[in-house]
Write an enzyme that holds these catalytic residues in place. Structure first.
Site, PDB file in Angstrom:
ATOM      1  N   CYS A 168       0.889  -1.107  -0.046  1.00 42.36           N
ATOM      2  CA  CYS A 168      -0.048   0.051  -0.077  1.00 42.36           C
ATOM      3  C   CYS A 168       1.004   1.241  -0.035  1.00 42.36           C
ATOM      4  CB  CYS A 168      -0.899   0.100   0.963  1.00 42.36           C
ATOM      5  SG  CYS A 168      -0.180  -0.233   2.920  1.00 42.36           S
ATOM      6  N   HIS A 169       2.116   1.126   0.481  1.00 41.53           N
ATOM      7  CA  HIS A 169       3.058   2.230   0.377  1.00 41.53           C
ATOM      8  C   HIS A 169       3.233   2.788  -1.278  1.00 41.53           C
ATOM      9  CE1 HIS A 169       5.584  -1.120   0.466  1.00 41.53           C
ATOM     10  NE2 HIS A 169       6.236  -0.565  -0.743  1.00 41.53           N
TER      11      HIS A 169
END
Length: 149
Positions: free
Chosen positions: A115-116
DNA sequence: GACACATTTTGGA
DNA sequence: TCCAAAATGTGTC
């Protein structure tokens, strides 16, 4: 299925706590308190910039066919060192950007579901729990590794 | 059922 | 340019 195993390794000032079993990762959390136990070698390698993949580990978030699972699979498909916007993911998962943000906020397994690598479409980082700096450090790490090639 | 979200896009001032 | 508001799925209360 055996017993759920817990472990942690360091990433900068943070502790990365992993709950896993038989190659399936159920939860990844960023903590400041220490957690005892070993983690799969893929985690230590990845966080040291010495591995670009968590294979053959899989996230429990990827199984199933709900909207969230579609989103997590789309995010899992982002190549190492690259980024996508919330809108890109939404388009691929046939949903809407707001829902992608919601899914990321509730992502049970950060790192494995990267998700980064999901940022706002204007290039700003968006958000990250528990600390936006983690997101920036992870992206920096990946950029650094990529540039070595 | 209402409300909160790690967003994006659009339209008016 | 900048700001406000709508669109919209899911989890929580």
């Amino acid at each position: 299925m055996g017993e759920l195993k817990q472990g942690a390794c360091k990433f900068g000032l943070w502790r990365v706590a992993v709950d896993y079993d038989d190659g399936i990762v159920y939860r990844v959390r960023f903590l400041q308190s220490a957690v005892e136990g070993p983690v799969p070698v893929q985690f230590t390698r990845f966080l040291a910039g010495k591995g670009m993949s968590f294979s053959p580990l899989v996230s429990s978030a990827l199984s199933g066919d709900g909207t969230y699972q579609n989103i997590y699979r789309a995010v899992a498909g982002i190549p190492y060192g690259e980024t996508r916007s919330y809108a890109d993911i939404a388009k691929q998962a046939l949903t809407h950007p707001r829902v992608v943000g919601n899914a990321m906020a509730r992502n049970p397994t950060p790192l494995i579901v990267p998700c980064h690598r999901v940022i706002a479409s204007d290039g700003t980082p968006g958000g990250f729990s528990p600390d936006i700096r983690i997101k920036k450090e992870l992206l920096q790490l990946e950029q650094k590794v990529i540039r070595r090639f």
